[in-house]
Design a protein around this motif. Structure first.
Motif, PDB file in Angstrom:
ATOM      1  N   LEU A  80       0.824  -1.214   0.000  1.00 36.12           N
ATOM      2  CA  LEU A  80       0.000   0.000   0.000  1.00 36.12           C
ATOM      3  C   LEU A  80       0.854   1.256   0.000  1.00 36.12           C
ATOM      4  N   ALA A  81       1.934   1.262   0.769  1.00 38.23           N
ATOM      5  CA  ALA A  81       2.835   2.423   0.797  1.00 38.23           C
ATOM      6  C   ALA A  81       3.496   2.640  -0.560  1.00 38.23           C
ATOM      7  N   ALA A  82       3.896   1.556  -1.221  1.00 33.39           N
ATOM      8  CA  ALA A  82       4.521   1.668  -2.543  1.00 33.39           C
ATOM      9  C   ALA A  82       3.538   2.221  -3.568  1.00 33.39           C
ATOM     10  N   LEU A  83       2.282   1.859  -3.459  1.00 37.54           N
ATOM     11  CA  LEU A  83       1.269   2.382  -4.376  1.00 37.54           C
ATOM     12  C   LEU A  83       0.948   3.848  -4.104  1.00 37.54           C
ATOM     13  N   ALA A  84       0.984   4.246  -2.862  1.00 36.31           N
ATOM     14  CA  ALA A  84       0.604   5.608  -2.490  1.00 36.31           C
ATOM     15  C   ALA A  84       1.749   6.614  -2.611  1.00 36.31           C
ATOM     16  N   ALA A  85       2.993   6.191  -2.551  1.00 33.63           N
ATOM     17  CA  ALA A  85       4.145   7.109  -2.528  1.00 33.63           C
ATOM     18  C   ALA A  85       4.192   8.070  -3.711  1.00 33.63           C
ATOM     19  N   PRO A  86       3.994   7.635  -4.954  1.00 38.09           N
ATOM     20  CA  PRO A  86       4.044   8.603  -6.060  1.00 38.09           C
ATOM     21  C   PRO A  86       2.984   9.693  -5.942  1.00 38.09           C
ATOM     22  N   ASN A  87       1.817   9.358  -5.455  1.00 38.10           N
ATOM     23  CA  ASN A  87       0.770  10.357  -5.287  1.00 38.10           C
ATOM     24  C   ASN A  87       1.144  11.374  -4.219  1.00 38.10           C
ATOM     25  N   PHE A  88       1.833  10.958  -3.189  1.00 37.04           N
ATOM     26  CA  PHE A  88       2.234  11.881  -2.135  1.00 37.04           C
ATOM     27  C   PHE A  88       3.277  12.873  -2.627  1.00 37.04           C
ATOM     28  N   SER A  89       4.184  12.459  -3.506  1.00 36.82           N
ATOM     29  CA  SER A  89       5.205  13.380  -3.991  1.00 36.82           C
ATOM     30  C   SER A  89       4.579  14.513  -4.800  1.00 36.82           C
ATOM     31  N   VAL A  90       3.578  14.214  -5.609  1.00 37.90           N
ATOM     32  CA  VAL A  90       2.874  15.250  -6.366  1.00 37.90           C
ATOM     33  C   VAL A  90       2.136  16.184  -5.408  1.00 37.90           C
ATOM     34  N   LEU A  91       1.515  15.606  -4.404  1.00 40.02           N
ATOM     35  CA  LEU A  91       0.801  16.402  -3.410  1.00 40.02           C
ATOM     36  C   LEU A  91       1.759  17.334  -2.658  1.00 40.02           C
ATOM     37  N   ILE A  92       2.916  16.830  -2.291  1.00 37.65           N
ATOM     38  CA  ILE A  92       3.904  17.645  -1.576  1.00 37.65           C
ATOM     39  C   ILE A  92       4.428  18.766  -2.472  1.00 37.65           C
ATOM     40  N   GLU A  93       4.676  18.477  -3.756  1.00 36.67           N
ATOM     41  CA  GLU A  93       5.117  19.517  -4.692  1.00 36.67           C
ATOM     42  C   GLU A  93       4.085  20.628  -4.778  1.00 36.67           C
ATOM     43  N   ARG A  94       2.833  20.252  -4.913  1.00 34.73           N
ATOM     44  CA  ARG A  94       1.766  21.265  -5.001  1.00 34.73           C
ATOM     45  C   ARG A  94       1.682  22.092  -3.732  1.00 34.73           C
ATOM     46  N   TRP A  95       1.847  21.442  -2.598  1.00 36.36           N
ATOM     47  CA  TRP A  95       1.792  22.163  -1.327  1.00 36.36           C
ATOM     48  C   TRP A  95       2.932  23.175  -1.230  1.00 36.36           C
ATOM     49  N   ARG A  96       4.154  22.776  -1.600  1.00 36.65           N
ATOM     50  CA  ARG A  96       5.295  23.691  -1.533  1.00 36.65           C
ATOM     51  C   ARG A  96       5.103  24.890  -2.456  1.00 36.65           C
ATOM     52  N   VAL A  97       4.648  24.628  -3.682  1.00 37.62           N
ATOM     53  CA  VAL A  97       4.427  25.718  -4.633  1.00 37.62           C
ATOM     54  C   VAL A  97       3.341  26.649  -4.108  1.00 37.62           C
ATOM     55  N   ARG A  98       2.279  26.083  -3.606  1.00 38.91           N
ATOM     56  CA  ARG A  98       1.175  26.899  -3.075  1.00 38.91           C
ATOM     57  C   ARG A  98       1.645  27.734  -1.881  1.00 38.91           C
ATOM     58  N   GLN A  99       2.461  27.132  -1.008  1.00 43.37           N
ATOM     59  CA  GLN A  99       2.996  27.862   0.143  1.00 43.37           C
ATOM     60  C   GLN A  99       3.832  29.051  -0.322  1.00 43.37           C
ATOM     61  N   ALA A 100       4.704  28.849  -1.306  1.00 46.08           N
ATOM     62  CA  ALA A 100       5.543  29.936  -1.813  1.00 46.08           C
ATOM     63  C   ALA A 100       4.688  31.029  -2.447  1.00 46.08           C
ATOM     64  N   ALA A 101       3.665  30.634  -3.211  1.00 46.34           N
ATOM     65  CA  ALA A 101       2.790  31.616  -3.855  1.00 46.34           C
ATOM     66  C   ALA A 101       2.037  32.443  -2.816  1.00 46.34           C
ATOM     67  N   GLU A 102       1.535  31.791  -1.783  1.00 45.11           N
ATOM     68  CA  GLU A 102       0.804  32.518  -0.741  1.00 45.11           C
ATOM     69  C   GLU A 102       1.725  33.422   0.068  1.00 45.11           C
ATOM     70  N   GLN A 103       2.967  32.985   0.316  1.00 44.25           N
ATOM     71  CA  GLN A 103       3.924  33.844   1.014  1.00 44.25           C
ATOM     72  C   GLN A 103       4.235  35.085   0.184  1.00 44.25           C
ATOM     73  N   LEU A 104       4.415  34.899  -1.115  1.00 40.82           N
ATOM     74  CA  LEU A 104       4.712  36.025  -1.999  1.00 40.82           C
ATOM     75  C   LEU A 104       3.526  36.978  -2.084  1.00 40.82           C
ATOM     76  N   GLN A 105       2.334  36.431  -2.208  1.00 45.90           N
ATOM     77  CA  GLN A 105       1.138  37.257  -2.247  1.00 45.90           C
ATOM     78  C   GLN A 105       0.987  38.051  -0.943  1.00 45.90           C
ATOM     79  N   SER A 106       1.198  37.405   0.174  1.00 47.74           N
ATOM     80  CA  SER A 106       1.114  38.070   1.472  1.00 47.74           C
ATOM     81  C   SER A 106       2.154  39.189   1.588  1.00 47.74           C
ATOM     82  N   THR A 107       3.361  38.916   1.128  1.00 42.37           N
ATOM     83  CA  THR A 107       4.415  39.926   1.170  1.00 42.37           C
ATOM     84  C   THR A 107       4.044  41.131   0.320  1.00 42.37           C
ATOM     85  N   LEU A 108       3.488  40.895  -0.852  1.00 39.76           N
ATOM     86  CA  LEU A 108       3.099  42.013  -1.720  1.00 39.76           C
ATOM     87  C   LEU A 108       2.018  42.871  -1.067  1.00 39.76           C
TER      88      LEU A 108
END
Length: 193
Positions: free
Chosen positions: A34-62
């Motif tokens: 189950l972990a092997a099947l779920a791991a690729p989906n988590f990496s995409v989710l983590i990438e999206r979270w990091r990008v979203r965090q950076a975008a929101e930090q930049l928006q807040s700073t502006l």
């Protein structure tokens, strides 16, 4: 006390026992699959979270920098943190903001954050994210109305070693009138709207 009947002893013995080695191995095997099947989906989710965090930090700073510029009658600058700061080595170009940024009071009105000028806010960008300014360079000067003084403002944010066509990619755009918004990959680079 008389001895318990044989069937009761057998039931108590099994009720007190733990897992057998085979049961444990089967359970660990199922969890591993189950972990092997779920791991690729988590990496995409983590990438999206990091990008979203950076975008929101930049928006807040502006938003913050705009309000400070209005409060101070201009003289506010947002400037990228230089490459090789705090172990960050991915912001070598003037348009690469991967290490983060500072908001400072531009007391000498030269459009840059100098060492003697007060830092109002510092933001370290999340790791494994590429942040590129789509127009302009290493600093953003805001006028007394809280608007960009110079080149229009746009950023593209993608996962590290990713491209703008990544589903996780986002943009942060500021219009000529000061509207700040986060846009999806298909709207990057930002137009002046």
């Amino acid at each position: 006390m008389p001895p318990l009947p044989h069937s009761t002893q057998f039931t108590l013995h099994h009720a007190m026992g733990g897992f057998t080695a085979i049961e444990l191995l089967v359970t660990v095997g199922i969890v591993g699959v189950l972990a092997a099947l779920a791991a690729p989906n988590f990496s995409v989710l983590i990438e999206r979270w990091r990008v979203r965090q950076a975008a929101e930090q930049l928006q807040s700073t502006l938003h913050y920098a705009r309000s400070e510029a209005i409060k101070r009658g201009g003289r506010v600058v947002i400037q990228k943190i230089p490459n090789n700061t705090n172990g960050c080595t991915t912001a070598s170009g003037t348009r690469d903001w991967d290490c983060g940024w500072n908001v400072c009071e531009d007391t000498n009105d030269n459009g840059a954050c100098n060492a003697s000028e007060p830092i109002l806010q510092r933001v370290d960008a999340p790791s494994k994210v590429q942040i590129s300014r789509t127009g302009g360079g290493a600093s953003i000067k805001l006028n007394r109305w809280g608007l960009v003084n110079g080149t229009w403002l746009g950023f593209s944010i993608v996962p590290k070693d990713g491209a703008i066509d990544s589903p996780a990619a986002r943009g942060v755009c500021m219009s000529a009138g000061g509207r700040i918004r986060i846009v999806k990959a298909e709207e990057v680079p930002c137009g002046n709207n």
